[in-house]
Design a protein around this motif. Sequence first.
Motif, PDB file in Angstrom:
ATOM      1  N   UNK A  53       0.847  -1.196   0.000  1.00 16.80           N
ATOM      2  CA  UNK A  53       0.000   0.000   0.000  1.00 16.80           C
ATOM      3  C   UNK A  53       0.881   1.244   0.000  1.00 16.80           C
ATOM      4  N   UNK A  54       1.935   1.240   0.804  1.00 15.89           N
ATOM      5  CA  UNK A  54       2.820   2.407   0.858  1.00 15.89           C
ATOM      6  C   UNK A  54       3.574   2.603  -0.455  1.00 15.89           C
ATOM      7  N   UNK A  55       3.949   1.518  -1.115  1.00 17.22           N
ATOM      8  CA  UNK A  55       4.668   1.622  -2.388  1.00 17.22           C
ATOM      9  C   UNK A  55       3.764   2.231  -3.455  1.00 17.22           C
ATOM     10  N   UNK A  56       2.551   1.728  -3.577  1.00 22.32           N
ATOM     11  CA  UNK A  56       1.656   2.225  -4.636  1.00 22.32           C
ATOM     12  C   UNK A  56       1.285   3.690  -4.412  1.00 22.32           C
ATOM     13  N   UNK A  57       1.250   4.142  -3.172  1.00 22.20           N
ATOM     14  CA  UNK A  57       0.859   5.518  -2.872  1.00 22.20           C
ATOM     15  C   UNK A  57       1.994   6.522  -3.050  1.00 22.20           C
ATOM     16  N   UNK A  58       3.226   6.050  -3.116  1.00 24.86           N
ATOM     17  CA  UNK A  58       4.389   6.933  -3.116  1.00 24.86           C
ATOM     18  C   UNK A  58       4.824   7.282  -4.540  1.00 24.86           C
ATOM     19  N   UNK A  59       4.587   8.517  -4.946  1.00 30.30           N
ATOM     20  CA  UNK A  59       4.925   8.966  -6.299  1.00 30.30           C
ATOM     21  C   UNK A  59       6.426   8.931  -6.564  1.00 30.30           C
ATOM     22  N   UNK A  60       7.235   8.880  -5.527  1.00 34.95           N
ATOM     23  CA  UNK A  60       8.690   8.838  -5.690  1.00 34.95           C
ATOM     24  C   UNK A  60       9.212   7.421  -5.904  1.00 34.95           C
ATOM     25  N   UNK A  61       8.374   6.429  -5.731  1.00 35.47           N
ATOM     26  CA  UNK A  61       8.788   5.030  -5.898  1.00 35.47           C
ATOM     27  C   UNK A  61       8.965   4.701  -7.376  1.00 35.47           C
ATOM     28  N   UNK A  62       9.686   3.638  -7.617  1.00 31.97           N
ATOM     29  CA  UNK A  62       9.932   3.117  -8.958  1.00 31.97           C
ATOM     30  C   UNK A  62       8.592   2.728  -9.589  1.00 31.97           C
ATOM     31  N   UNK A  63       8.308   3.253 -10.778  1.00 29.30           N
ATOM     32  CA  UNK A  63       7.010   3.045 -11.425  1.00 29.30           C
ATOM     33  C   UNK A  63       6.633   1.570 -11.571  1.00 29.30           C
ATOM     34  N   UNK A  64       7.577   0.748 -12.005  1.00 31.22           N
ATOM     35  CA  UNK A  64       7.239  -0.662 -12.215  1.00 31.22           C
ATOM     36  C   UNK A  64       6.976  -1.391 -10.900  1.00 31.22           C
ATOM     37  N   UNK A  65       7.582  -0.950  -9.818  1.00 28.16           N
ATOM     38  CA  UNK A  65       7.277  -1.516  -8.500  1.00 28.16           C
ATOM     39  C   UNK A  65       5.865  -1.105  -8.084  1.00 28.16           C
TER      40      UNK A  65
END
Length: 158
Positions: A53-65
């Motif tokens: 949930x935290x990964x999908x919400x974070x615009x700074x995360x790697x797009x493919x992740x």
Amino acid sequence: MNDTNPPTTAAAAAAEAAERLIAEYRALPPGSDRKREIITELDANAQALPFLVSVVADAEEYDLARVESATVLRVWPPDDPDLRRRAGRALLTALREPEEDLVRQYAAMSLAPYTSDPLVAMALDSTARADQDPLVRDSARFSIKEAHRLQETGAGSP
């Protein structure tokens, strides 16, 4: 072997695996494709859902992740009502990012299990009717059809 509580042992092993993979994920450089692989390895691990949930919400995360996280959240929506609501809202956050078309597409496609939240249902309907990106619109339409199917079968309830 006299294992008196196998579910606890399985849950502990799942939690340990999730912790190990999450620590590895966090140690990687921002654009590492290994991040996407780790998300795939966390598939079906309920212990990892808050992290996803935290990964999908974070615009700074790697797009493919983020795309992989959205997919996992579609296939394995959380049972816990609070986490389920947070997952739906995280996907909405991703859906509203104008620069991230692929992430937006997967977020829209992944919202079906979360339409019991009125905010999700309204945003999905609006996206299906009026989004500028035709692939995002189509993904939202897919999600609406899937939400109806889940409601008919009773599989969409937490």
